[in-house]
Write a protein that holds these residues in place. Structure first.
Motif, mmCIF file in Angstrom:
data_model
loop_
_atom_site.group_PDB
_atom_site.id
_atom_site.type_symbol
_atom_site.label_atom_id
_atom_site.label_comp_id
_atom_site.label_asym_id
_atom_site.label_seq_id
_atom_site.Cartn_x
_atom_site.Cartn_y
_atom_site.Cartn_z
ATOM 1 N N ALA A 21 6.522 10.134 -66.441
ATOM 2 C CA ALA A 21 6.069 11.521 -66.582
ATOM 3 C C ALA A 21 6.565 12.110 -67.899
ATOM 4 N N ASN A 22 7.818 11.786 -68.259
ATOM 5 C CA ASN A 22 8.357 12.277 -69.526
ATOM 6 C C ASN A 22 7.570 11.724 -70.705
ATOM 7 N N GLN A 23 7.179 10.452 -70.612
ATOM 8 C CA GLN A 23 6.506 9.831 -71.736
ATOM 9 C C GLN A 23 5.106 10.377 -71.937
ATOM 10 N N SER A 24 4.499 10.932 -70.912
ATOM 11 C CA SER A 24 3.140 11.424 -71.049
ATOM 12 C C SER A 24 3.082 12.895 -71.416
ATOM 13 N N THR A 50 18.327 1.445 -74.889
ATOM 14 C CA THR A 50 18.845 2.454 -73.964
ATOM 15 C C THR A 50 20.357 2.301 -73.770
ATOM 16 N N ALA A 51 20.841 1.054 -73.694
ATOM 17 C CA ALA A 51 22.285 0.843 -73.529
ATOM 18 C C ALA A 51 23.044 1.302 -74.766
ATOM 19 N N TRP A 52 22.507 1.018 -75.940
ATOM 20 C CA TRP A 52 23.141 1.428 -77.200
ATOM 21 C C TRP A 52 23.310 2.945 -77.245
ATOM 22 N N LEU A 53 22.318 3.674 -76.758
ATOM 23 C CA LEU A 53 22.398 5.136 -76.747
ATOM 24 C C LEU A 53 23.279 5.648 -75.608
ATOM 25 N N ASP A 54 23.056 5.141 -74.394
ATOM 26 C CA ASP A 54 23.747 5.690 -73.225
ATOM 27 C C ASP A 54 25.232 5.348 -73.169
ATOM 28 N N HIS A 55 25.634 4.263 -73.825
ATOM 29 C CA HIS A 55 27.036 3.838 -73.741
ATOM 30 C C HIS A 55 27.794 4.074 -75.049
ATOM 31 N N LYS A 56 27.231 4.943 -75.885
ATOM 32 C CA LYS A 56 27.879 5.231 -77.169
ATOM 33 C C LYS A 56 29.268 5.823 -76.972
ATOM 34 N N ALA A 57 29.408 6.683 -75.959
ATOM 35 C CA ALA A 57 30.702 7.325 -75.718
ATOM 36 C C ALA A 57 31.793 6.302 -75.420
ATOM 37 N N LYS A 111 23.301 15.443 -73.787
ATOM 38 C CA LYS A 111 22.095 16.271 -73.938
ATOM 39 C C LYS A 111 21.065 15.573 -74.817
ATOM 40 N N SER A 112 21.520 14.913 -75.890
ATOM 41 C CA SER A 112 20.604 14.187 -76.766
ATOM 42 C C SER A 112 19.890 13.066 -76.024
ATOM 43 N N ASN A 113 20.641 12.282 -75.256
ATOM 44 C CA ASN A 113 20.062 11.128 -74.573
ATOM 45 C C ASN A 113 19.243 11.516 -73.351
ATOM 46 N N THR A 114 19.433 12.730 -72.853
ATOM 47 C CA THR A 114 18.699 13.181 -71.673
ATOM 48 C C THR A 114 17.444 13.959 -72.032
ATOM 49 N N GLY A 171 17.996 11.451 -78.763
ATOM 50 C CA GLY A 171 18.195 10.129 -78.167
ATOM 51 C C GLY A 171 17.099 9.778 -77.181
ATOM 52 N N ASN A 172 16.679 10.753 -76.392
ATOM 53 C CA ASN A 172 15.595 10.534 -75.433
ATOM 54 C C ASN A 172 14.284 10.242 -76.150
ATOM 55 N N ARG A 173 14.046 10.937 -77.274
ATOM 56 C CA ARG A 173 12.823 10.667 -78.054
ATOM 57 C C ARG A 173 12.843 9.258 -78.628
ATOM 58 N N LEU A 174 14.029 8.779 -79.022
ATOM 59 C CA LEU A 174 14.131 7.413 -79.536
ATOM 60 C C LEU A 174 13.851 6.396 -78.434
ATOM 61 N N LYS A 175 14.328 6.653 -77.223
ATOM 62 C CA LYS A 175 14.027 5.771 -76.089
ATOM 63 C C LYS A 175 12.517 5.708 -75.856
ATOM 64 N N ASN A 176 11.871 6.866 -75.891
ATOM 65 C CA ASN A 176 10.424 6.911 -75.682
ATOM 66 C C ASN A 176 9.675 6.152 -76.774
ATOM 67 N N ARG A 177 10.123 6.312 -78.020
ATOM 68 C CA ARG A 177 9.485 5.610 -79.133
ATOM 69 C C ARG A 177 9.622 4.092 -78.962
ATOM 70 N N ALA A 178 10.823 3.656 -78.546
ATOM 71 C CA ALA A 178 11.056 2.222 -78.330
ATOM 72 C C ALA A 178 10.157 1.702 -77.215
ATOM 73 N N PHE A 179 10.074 2.462 -76.107
ATOM 74 C CA PHE A 179 9.253 2.040 -74.978
ATOM 75 C C PHE A 179 7.785 1.872 -75.390
ATOM 76 N N LYS A 180 7.248 2.855 -76.082
ATOM 77 C CA LYS A 180 5.834 2.805 -76.466
ATOM 78 C C LYS A 180 5.541 1.627 -77.388
ATOM 79 N N ARG A 181 6.454 1.380 -78.343
ATOM 80 C CA ARG A 181 6.230 0.261 -79.262
ATOM 81 C C ARG A 181 6.329 -1.095 -78.556
ATOM 82 N N LEU A 182 7.301 -1.213 -77.675
ATOM 83 C CA LEU A 182 7.461 -2.485 -76.956
ATOM 84 C C LEU A 182 6.321 -2.693 -75.967
#
Length: 330
Positions: free
Chosen positions: A168-171, A281-288, A306-309, A313-324
């Motif tokens: 839903a977020n991606q659309s 997603t792991a690279w972003l979510d486990h940065k802390a 907040k960035s990853n949610t 960060g969330n936009r980068l996850k979406n970009r990765a998903f769409k390309r893959l």
């Protein structure tokens, strides 16, 4: 399959800013566990010092905590207060449709807050090569005036606690409820979110299954990650030589970190398109967890969450998903 056997409520990804409320049955229960969720705010007059005198600013108010008087933001006269208890009442509606309470958090000293919920048990996805995936919904409330209240969907991967943007977020992105509007429609919104997420489960699993069955070697992943970061951040850097060195140095470090995640196999994802997605997603979510803990301030952890949610960060996850996903579709 019992929910307790598949749902991990680890709060280690962002230590100190996430609370486990898995035993709660209602928002009132959450407030008992984390009282800040129930704090109320009020509008007070806003003043500015001019020539040693304080003058009231027209059409401006300070939003502050009723109990502590802590200020959260400055709002216009059009800003409508939505108390947390009102915003989070949608969680009780979600619970009536089978969702269960999961986690909550307080940001900006109480200026923002959120509650996440796991979808009904029948929506849990389990697939060899993909792992156990739990659709979740998140309700976000804000008093800082920097954001609208939001409803978001995402998917939790249990093996590594990665947070995957929901379809839903991606659309269409998160659903925003602006402060100048009332929230009478929240019950119907909750019902629609549960129904939409439930309908998306089989389609989501089919996409993830195809990603898990499509191979990607390490060299191809490195090329993918280089292009992903360059396109996301923009290839331009600051004009100064020093600025270029800092930018390119960080890029190289980020590429190496992504490559390490891919090489580790991501809890069984392996050298696949699914593994590539999990590496991002792991690279972003486990940065802390990779930070020097002496520098892991609450403010930085909150910014990462907040960035990853709901941010960059969330936009980068979406970009990765769409390309893959496009690679799989070729």
């Amino acid at each position: 399959m019992s929910r307790a056997s598949v749902i991990s409520r680890s709060t280690g990804t962002y230590p100190g800013i996430i609370n486990d409320v898995g035993e709660a049955l209602s928002v009132d229960d959450v407030i008992e566990m984390v009282p800040e969720i129930g704090y109320e705010v009020e509008k007070t007059d806003c003043f500015m010092e001019v020539d040693g005198h304080f003058r009231k600013i027209k059409n401006r108010s300070i939003i502050r905590n009723v109990e502590t008087s802590a200020p959260y933001g400055i709002a216009t006269s059009a800003y409508g207060l939505q108390q947390y208890k009102s915003v989070f009442s949608i969680c009780d509606s979600l619970a009536s449709f089978g969702a269960t309470f999961d986690q909550c958090g307080i940001l900006a000293g109480g200026g923002s807050a959120w509650i996440s919920m796991s979808m009904p048990e029948e929506t849990i996805m389990q697939e060899e090569g993909v792992d156990v995936l739990v659709p979740k919904l998140l309700v976000f409330g804000d008093h800082t005036t920097a954001s609208a209240n939001k409803l978001l969907s995402f998917i939790g991967r249990i093996a590594c606690n990665n947070q995957l943007p929901g379809l839903a977020n991606q659309s269409k992105g998160a659903i925003s409820i602006h402060h100048r509007r009332f929230i009478e429609e929240r019950f119907s919104m909750a019902k629609c979110l549960v129904e939409e997420s439930s309908k998306n489960v089989s389609a989501t699993l089919e996409i993830y299954r195809s990603m898990a069955h499509c191979k990607m070697d390490r060299k191809s992943f490195r090329t993918f990650s280089e292009n992903l970061l360059d396109d996301h951040r923009g290839k331009s850097v600051r004009e100064s030589k020093h600025g270029q060195e800092v930018t390119h140095g960080k890029r190289a470090a980020d590429i190496e970190e992504l490559d390490r995640y891919f090489g580790l196999g991501n809890q069984g994802a392996g050298e696949t398109i699914w593994g590539a997605y999990q590496s991002v997603t792991a690279w972003l979510d486990h940065k802390a967890e990779r930070m020097d803990q002496s520098k892991a301030t609450v403010k930085k952890l909150e910014s990462m969450w907040k960035s990853n949610t709901m941010g960059d960060g969330n936009r980068l996850k979406n970009r990765a998903f769409k390309r893959l996903r496009n690679i799989v579709s070729r």
